[in-house]
Scaffold this motif. Structure first.
Motif, PDB file in Angstrom:
ATOM      1  N   CYS A 152      63.791 -38.670 -39.510  1.00 40.37           N
ATOM      2  CA  CYS A 152      62.462 -37.690 -39.240  1.00 40.37           C
ATOM      3  C   CYS A 152      61.762 -37.773 -40.447  1.00 40.37           C
ATOM      4  N   THR A 392      56.808 -39.791 -37.938  1.00 42.75           N
ATOM      5  CA  THR A 392      56.267 -41.120 -37.470  1.00 42.75           C
ATOM      6  C   THR A 392      56.261 -42.169 -38.784  1.00 42.75           C
ATOM      7  N   PHE A 395      58.374 -45.259 -38.316  1.00 43.24           N
ATOM      8  CA  PHE A 395      58.073 -46.142 -37.139  1.00 43.24           C
ATOM      9  C   PHE A 395      56.945 -47.086 -37.515  1.00 43.24           C
ATOM     10  N   ASP A 396      56.059 -46.365 -38.544  1.00 48.07           N
ATOM     11  CA  ASP A 396      54.812 -47.080 -38.932  1.00 48.07           C
ATOM     12  C   ASP A 396      55.056 -48.273 -39.847  1.00 48.07           C
ATOM     13  N   SER A 409      52.006 -48.245 -33.345  1.00 47.26           N
ATOM     14  CA  SER A 409      51.278 -47.458 -34.218  1.00 47.26           C
ATOM     15  C   SER A 409      49.717 -47.405 -33.627  1.00 47.26           C
ATOM     16  N   TRP A 412      49.980 -44.609 -31.199  1.00 46.81           N
ATOM     17  CA  TRP A 412      50.287 -43.229 -31.918  1.00 46.81           C
ATOM     18  C   TRP A 412      49.162 -43.051 -32.654  1.00 46.81           C
ATOM     19  N   PRO A 416      51.623 -39.156 -32.293  1.00 43.44           N
ATOM     20  CA  PRO A 416      52.662 -39.624 -31.295  1.00 43.44           C
ATOM     21  C   PRO A 416      52.992 -39.258 -30.125  1.00 43.44           C
ATOM     22  N   SER A 424      58.546 -44.287 -25.388  1.00 41.25           N
ATOM     23  CA  SER A 424      57.295 -44.209 -24.909  1.00 41.25           C
ATOM     24  C   SER A 424      56.826 -45.080 -24.058  1.00 41.25           C
ATOM     25  N   GLY A 435      63.106 -38.401 -31.792  1.00 39.19           N
ATOM     26  CA  GLY A 435      61.785 -38.781 -31.865  1.00 39.19           C
ATOM     27  C   GLY A 435      60.805 -37.344 -31.681  1.00 39.19           C
ATOM     28  N   PRO A 436      59.439 -37.731 -31.965  1.00 39.67           N
ATOM     29  CA  PRO A 436      58.438 -36.814 -31.807  1.00 39.67           C
ATOM     30  C   PRO A 436      58.532 -36.286 -30.367  1.00 39.67           C
ATOM     31  N   ARG A 509      46.024 -38.125 -41.639  1.00 40.58           N
ATOM     32  CA  ARG A 509      47.036 -38.253 -40.658  1.00 40.58           C
ATOM     33  C   ARG A 509      46.301 -37.218 -39.454  1.00 40.58           C
ATOM     34  N   MET A 514      54.592 -32.044 -34.115  1.00 43.04           N
ATOM     35  CA  MET A 514      55.224 -33.038 -33.544  1.00 43.04           C
ATOM     36  C   MET A 514      56.573 -32.719 -33.255  1.00 43.04           C
TER      37      MET A 514
END
Ligand code: N01
Length: 580
Positions: A152, A392, A395-396, A409, A412, A416, A424, A435-436, A509, A514
């Motif tokens: 995270c 996130t 993941f990005d 991306s 999200w 997210p 997802s 995850g978020p 952002r 989240m």
């Protein structure tokens, strides 16, 4: 022998695996261990040169966990609990990393981990229903399941200060600290940031540096750790009661156990409040927030703890102007609460300066310093304790493409969206650990990880039992969950300030709360219900119609009764606000 050395590079282009796991922190390691138990073929890719994730990268001076050691460890093996001994109440980073290495050795994990290998791309192929995973080492493998155990707080935030390339000295980010350590002896050091990483490192850096200048954008709330060595007697007694402690922890909103007073602060007299705050301060650490039940839900109650903590800061810091600057104005515990050893005391040292950059931000770096409000502060080295693109960010960094060319991306972009923080819609067979939208960072991370992994392994075992090829979150259920997560977050004062919880620590952002703040037990109950209902909210494809109930292999230990004594207002709201 415990070793941090890299494992074999097991991946081979063209190989197909049942599962690829991205990351070999605690989440990736436990996932690998459990998937092997199911008989799955697994490949783990890890960007670092060893296991441990956060604890591999964050080697800054003073780094340690602020959840008590006895609870910041895996709970899946009683033998492991008994054989490992922590040396301090709050474990230092090297000891947690040694524990991670012990896990890797004990469960022989390294042979399935490719180290120094960053996953760059994960693409779902509609025709084969497989993921293709590519790495920066040129690997290209396929897998039925792709599991993101990416952490995270793993993607460092490095603000591009003007003139950053002109600076002649070294710039260190706390989240990517050099393995050989840094000796600041005799140097003028600038530290940017005053979050947990800065709070822990500043007192130690101050012992070495000839001058230390701290650039503070937001003053921080911090409670003393009162860290201490754990005696053999304490360890023996604690280990004798480990199963009970683990069970009590699972029933708590935070996933870890500490004394919690449910009484509202505003129902107490000022004298009683003062007494309880004083006692809680003397116990120290994150449990300070458990002094009363409404501190994170009622602003007037929060004002009372904030006032108490401000008095403490002013009692420690001798220069009244500096003390004033160090007193936060925001809600107590709104940003992640910090836990320190001698942080505020450090500002009494003659060679430590505090520079307020809240109204006039850092203008630029020069060859030999940092400029604020037209004044240059000379420094030889800079420590960027500027945090992470939380939840996130990791993941990005991977180009993840699901059905119909949809990238994660893109999906999200406005924040997210994940069902239970596990999956997802549009990304079949792709899972995220913590995850978020899951309790993750608001619970003890290792407990949150274990619960996710156990749930997932039971899910994947069930898919194999019934011959399902894909599982995918249903969009309506995901939308309902995301809405629930948002709605519950508004009950807590934590949603009111700018922090990495809401993503606004980094300009540009989207502002979205989240993590799931409804509490760990409520969340676990929801996951259990989803499983018992035959994975409600998910679509399973490829299986002949079957009503075979899922076999519970690992999640049984999470089916614990809720500790109603400590149900928080967020948990009450979580029950009230309808889900799905
Ligand atoms: O990061 P942070 P962290 N100019 O985001 C400042 C966990 N953790 O690495 O508050 C000037 O908290 C920023 O200012 P502001 C824990 O969950 C756990 O310290 O945004 N300043 C802030 O002061 C923690 O919460 C442990 O106004 C800038 C700081 O940098 C999380 O990791 C130990 C700036 C960043 O603080 C993150 O902690 C360490 C700029 N341009 C960390 N940009 C444990 O003990 C940012 N800042 C378990």
């Amino acid at each position: 022998m415990t070793t941090e050395a890299a494992g074999m590079r097991a991946a081979k282009t063209g190989t197909h695996f049942d599962a690829v796991v991205v990351g070999a922190g605690f989440a990736g390691m436990y996932m690998l261990h459990r998937l092997r138990g199911l008989g799955f073929s697994v490949q783990v890719f890890e960007a670092g040169g060893g296991v441990g994730g956060t604890w591999y990268w964050n080697r800054y001076p003073g780094a340690r966990c602020d959840v008590e050691s006895m609870q910041y460890s895996f709970s899946f093996s009683e033998e492991l609990d008994q054989e490992w001994s922590w040396s301090e109440k709050y474990s230092p980073q090297p000891e947690i990393l040694a524990y991670a290495n012990h896990i890797a050795d004990r469960f022989e994990l390294r042979r399935d981990i490719a180290f120094d290998t960053r996953v760059t791309k994960a693409t779902f192929d509609e025709s084969t229903r497989r993921w293709t995973i590519e790495t920066d080492c040129g690997d290209e493998v396929t897998a039925q399941f792709c599991i993101m155990a990416v952490g995270c707080l793993s993607s460092p935030n490095r603000p591009r200060f003007e003139g950053i390339d002109d600076f002649k000295g070294p710039i260190y980010h706390t989240g990517e600290w050099p393995h050989e350590g840094v000796d600041f002896t005799g140097l003028r050091v600038g530290v940017i940031g005053t979050g947990s990483s800065a709070i822990q490192s500043i007192p130690i850096i101050a012992q070495q540096a000839s001058e230390l200048t701290v650039f503070q954008r937001t003053a921080t709330w911090s409670v003393p750790a009162w860290n201490e060595a754990l005696t053999p007697e304490y360890l023996k007694a604690a280990k004798a009661n480990y199963p009970e402690l683990r069970a009590k922890a699972r029933a708590r909103p935070t996933g870890f156990y500490f004394p919690f007073n449910m009484k509202p602060a505003l129902d107490a007299s000022p004298e009683e409040r003062e007494k309880l705050y004083e006692e809680a301060w003397e116990r120290g650490g994150l449990p300070f927030l458990g002094a009363f039940g409404d501190l994170l839900f009622e602003k007037a109650a929060n004002d009372t703890i904030a006032e108490f903590a401000r008095k403490k800061i002013k009692g420690i810091v001798k220069d009244p102007a500096i003390a004033e600057l160090l007193c936060p104005e925001n809600v107590f515990g709104c940003k992640r609460l910090c836990v320190d050893t001698g942080y505020f005391e450090t500002y009494n040292l003659p060679h430590v300066k505090l520079v307020d950059v809240s109204k006039k931000p850092i203008e630029r770096f020069t060859a030999g310093g940092i400029v604020v409000d037209g004044r240059e502060y000379p420094v030889d080295a800079i420590v960027s304790a500027t945090g992470f693109a939380a939840m996130t960010g990791s993941f990005d960094k991977i180009a993840i493409t699901g059905r119909n060319g949809l990238t994660l991306s893109e999906k999200w972009r406005a924040g997210p969206r994940a069902y239970l923080g596990l999956a997802s819609a549009g990304f079949p067979n792709l899972f995220m650990i913590t995850g978020p939208g899951s309790p993750s960072v608001l619970a003890s991370m290792i407990q949150a990880i274990e619960q996710h992994v156990d749930w997932l392994v039971d899910c994947l075992g069930h898919m194999r039992d019934i011959g399902a090829t894909t599982i995918e979150a249903r969009l309506e259920d995901e939308d309902a969950w995301v809405e629930h997560v948002n709605e519950v977050s508004t009950v807590s004062l934590r949603s009111t300030c700018s922090s990495w919880y809401v993503g606004t620590n980094i300009p540009g952002r989207p502002r979205v709360f989240m993590p799931y703040i409804g509490g760990f037990p409520i969340y676990v109950q929801k996951c259990n219900e989803v499983m018992s209902g035959g994975f409600e909210g998910f679509v399973l494809e490829g299986a002949a119609a079957t009503n075979k109930p899922p076999e519970v292999r690992y999640t049984e230990r999470w089916r614990v009764p809720l500790d109603i004594e400590v149900i928080s207002p967020a948990a009450v709201a979580a029950r009230r606000v309808p889900v799905v």
